[in-house]
Write a protein that holds these residues in place. Structure first.
Motif, PDB file in Angstrom:
ATOM      1  N   GLY A 284       0.800  -1.221   0.000  1.00 17.53           N
ATOM      2  CA  GLY A 284       0.000   0.000   0.000  1.00 17.53           C
ATOM      3  C   GLY A 284       0.829   1.265   0.000  1.00 17.53           C
ATOM      4  O   GLY A 284       0.330   2.335  -0.369  1.00 17.53           O
ATOM      5  N   ALA A 285       2.094   1.167   0.405  1.00 15.03           N
ATOM      6  CA  ALA A 285       2.973   2.339   0.445  1.00 15.03           C
ATOM      7  C   ALA A 285       3.675   2.591  -0.886  1.00 15.03           C
ATOM      8  O   ALA A 285       4.334   3.623  -1.055  1.00 15.03           O
ATOM      9  N   LEU A 286       3.553   1.658  -1.836  1.00 17.31           N
ATOM     10  CA  LEU A 286       4.224   1.839  -3.129  1.00 17.31           C
ATOM     11  C   LEU A 286       3.605   3.008  -3.874  1.00 17.31           C
ATOM     12  O   LEU A 286       2.401   3.269  -3.786  1.00 17.31           O
ATOM     13  N   ALA A 287       4.417   3.700  -4.636  1.00 17.36           N
ATOM     14  CA  ALA A 287       3.945   4.875  -5.367  1.00 17.36           C
ATOM     15  C   ALA A 287       4.531   4.865  -6.769  1.00 17.36           C
ATOM     16  O   ALA A 287       5.405   4.052  -7.098  1.00 17.36           O
ATOM     17  N   GLY A 288       4.040   5.791  -7.592  1.00 17.97           N
ATOM     18  CA  GLY A 288       4.545   5.890  -8.953  1.00 17.97           C
ATOM     19  C   GLY A 288       4.237   4.630  -9.738  1.00 17.97           C
ATOM     20  O   GLY A 288       3.192   3.989  -9.562  1.00 17.97           O
ATOM     21  N   ALA A 289       5.167   4.248 -10.596  1.00 15.46           N
ATOM     22  CA  ALA A 289       4.960   3.061 -11.428  1.00 15.46           C
ATOM     23  C   ALA A 289       4.877   1.789 -10.596  1.00 15.46           C
ATOM     24  O   ALA A 289       4.233   0.812 -11.000  1.00 15.46           O
ATOM     25  N   GLU A 290       5.497   1.795  -9.414  1.00 19.88           N
ATOM     26  CA  GLU A 290       5.511   0.584  -8.582  1.00 19.88           C
ATOM     27  C   GLU A 290       4.128   0.191  -8.082  1.00 19.88           C
ATOM     28  O   GLU A 290       3.889  -0.974  -7.765  1.00 19.88           O
ATOM     29  N   ALA A 384     -12.837   9.304 -13.917  1.00 20.40           N
ATOM     30  CA  ALA A 384     -11.479   9.128 -13.406  1.00 20.40           C
ATOM     31  C   ALA A 384     -11.287   7.748 -12.790  1.00 20.40           C
ATOM     32  O   ALA A 384     -10.176   7.213 -12.757  1.00 20.40           O
ATOM     33  N   ALA A 385     -12.381   7.145 -12.302  1.00 19.37           N
ATOM     34  CA  ALA A 385     -12.279   5.826 -11.676  1.00 19.37           C
ATOM     35  C   ALA A 385     -11.851   4.751 -12.662  1.00 19.37           C
ATOM     36  O   ALA A 385     -11.318   3.716 -12.264  1.00 19.37           O
ATOM     37  N   GLU A 386     -12.086   4.979 -13.966  1.00 18.56           N
ATOM     38  CA  GLU A 386     -11.722   3.977 -14.963  1.00 18.56           C
ATOM     39  C   GLU A 386     -10.294   4.147 -15.490  1.00 18.56           C
ATOM     40  O   GLU A 386      -9.833   3.336 -16.291  1.00 18.56           O
ATOM     41  N   LEU A 387      -9.605   5.187 -15.061  1.00 23.15           N
ATOM     42  CA  LEU A 387      -8.246   5.410 -15.552  1.00 23.15           C
ATOM     43  C   LEU A 387      -7.287   4.392 -14.959  1.00 23.15           C
ATOM     44  O   LEU A 387      -7.329   4.105 -13.763  1.00 23.15           O
ATOM     45  N   ARG A 388      -6.432   3.860 -15.779  1.00 22.46           N
ATOM     46  CA  ARG A 388      -5.413   2.921 -15.350  1.00 22.46           C
ATOM     47  C   ARG A 388      -4.086   3.422 -15.900  1.00 22.46           C
ATOM     48  O   ARG A 388      -3.919   3.556 -17.111  1.00 22.46           O
ATOM     49  N   ASP A 389      -3.184   3.756 -14.993  1.00 25.11           N
ATOM     50  CA  ASP A 389      -1.929   4.383 -15.395  1.00 25.11           C
ATOM     51  C   ASP A 389      -2.191   5.646 -16.201  1.00 25.11           C
ATOM     52  O   ASP A 389      -1.513   5.954 -17.182  1.00 25.11           O
ATOM     53  N   GLY A 390      -3.232   6.383 -15.812  1.00 24.66           N
ATOM     54  CA  GLY A 390      -3.523   7.665 -16.448  1.00 24.66           C
ATOM     55  C   GLY A 390      -4.370   7.596 -17.688  1.00 24.66           C
ATOM     56  O   GLY A 390      -4.607   8.625 -18.338  1.00 24.66           O
TER      57      GLY A 390
END
Length: 407
Positions: A284-290, A384-390
């Motif tokens: 849960g602490a991962l951020a960005g691409a991770e 916005a809920a359907e966005l995956r990786d932007g």
């Protein structure tokens, strides 16, 4: 505190408890039967009910007895809680069909049998269908104050909006409370659990058990589950996220969890997987691409609980091939468009269809997919809920795709 309460609170299941200390003592004293009711309004449950199923599973994992109460009786009345209008009344045959479909959702999660901690499935039609009206009013109705019932949010909101509340629906609170009393008498059930919208009904049941039988029982509610963007859990642009495989494939179920918003990953890992909490916090602490790796873990673990490990891993591999080989996101054309926007408008704006009418026809023919999940509603929206990786992926058939990005 009992293992059940400790883990339930740690994982994020607990919103309200009628008497925390007394419940903890009762849980420590021995096996506690606890129940959740499920009305038979459709032939499958969807992800919106999954928190309740996982709570029953946790109750069993920590040495207690889960009771699944099918609403064969209460479905004939319809729960008015936080609804703008009455539910459509179903006939007995439709209720029986729905009940048979709903049963399937519990089989992967609970162990049913005859042991002290084995789950049981009951139907409140067993006692509600036998009620005689005048004795019911004298024995049960006299313990309810209409003044107080009118203050309950589930009733008050309907009245404040000047929307009709039938006398049939008004009785639902009495019937749900009576269920608790009957379950306690017949099966020793001492705890009712449910969503936060059921708090008023649950409290009434706790009080009815005390007034009719002098019995101490408990109520527990889970928090209202919405996504970080405020969307209701279990609803997407592609429709409801059903638990039965014949309504939604394991692959589409995996994709639903893979599309989780970044801000929800840690919370959903705690609720919908059985990973140790240390691992939940790390992921849960991962951020960005991770964070995408955490989403894949969430999708695989949640799918494995419902459909089995083999189906989950197959879905993960299918997704890897589709998105990481030969059809990588960077190779797909993009469309910048203000969101929310309808799927029909986006298909037309991307020139994937010649007209909006063609887009609607393709949706009706199951020819449109959003993030690889079928779009079944011609009014479906991409938010916005359907966005995956932007980006959200819109597809016509297997070879025509476009990435929709907010812009």
């Amino acid at each position: 505190m009992s293992d059940f309460l400790h883990e339930a609170e740690t994982r994020g299941f607990i919103h309200q408890i009628t008497d925390r200390e007394a419940l903890a003592a009762r849980l420590r004293a021995g096996v506690l039967p606890g129940y959740i009711g499920f009305d038979c309004t459709a032939d499958s449950l969807h992800v919106g009910s999954l928190m309740q199923i996982m709570l029953l599973r946790l109750l069993q994992r920590t040495g207690h007895k889960p009771v699944v109460l099918m609403g064969g009786g209460t479905t004939k009345v319809g729960d008015p809680s936080f609804r703008d209008e009455a539910r459509p009344l179903l006939d007995d045959a439709a209720i029986e069909r729905n009940k048979a479909g709903i049963r399937k959702a519990f089989e992967p999660f609970l162990h049913f049998g005859e042991g002290s901690t084995d789950a049981v499935m009951l139907d409140n039609a067993e006692w509600l269908d036998q009620l005689r009206y005048i004795p019911f009013l004298r024995d049960v109705g006299r313990h309810f104050s209409v003044n107080r019932m009118l203050t309950m949010d589930s009733v008050r909101l309907r009245l404040d909006r000047e929307q009709n509340l039938s006398f049939l629906e008004f009785n639902y609170m009495l019937l749900q409370s009576y269920d608790f009393a009957e379950l306690r008498r017949r099966y020793g059930v001492a705890m009712q659990m449910g969503g936060s919208d059921q708090w008023g009904n649950i409290v009434m049941g706790v009080e009815l058990c005390r007034r009719m039988d002098g019995a101490e029982v408990f109520g527990v509610t889970t928090p209202l589950l919405t996504t970080a963007s405020g969307a209701k859990m279990g609803k997407t642009a592609a429709g409801a996220v059903w638990l039965n495989a014949e309504r939604l494939s394991p692959y589409d179920y995996w994709q639903f969890w893979r599309n989780t918003e970044d801000a929800d990953v840690g919370r959903f890992l705690g609720l919908f997987t059985e990973l140790p909490m240390g691992e939940v916090r790390r992921l849960g602490a991962l951020a960005g691409a991770e964070v995408n790796e955490a989403k894949k873990v969430l999708a695989t673990e949640a799918t494995a609980l419902l459909h089995g490990r083999a189906a989950a891993e197959q879905a993960a591999e299918t997704a890897r091939r589709a998105f990481e080989q030969g059809e990588a996101a960077e190779t797909l054309p993009s469309l910048a468009h203000a969101l929310p926007a309808s799927v029909v408008d986006l298909l037309a704006a991307a020139k994937l269809v010649a007209s909006k009418g063609e887009a609607r026809r393709l949706i009706a023919q199951n020819g449109v997919r959003l993030n690889d999940a079928p779009v079944t509603d011609p009014q479906a929206m991409v938010t916005a809920a359907e966005l995956r990786d932007g980006a959200a992926k819109l597809s016509l058939g297997r070879k025509r795709h476009i990435l929709v990005r907010p812009g």
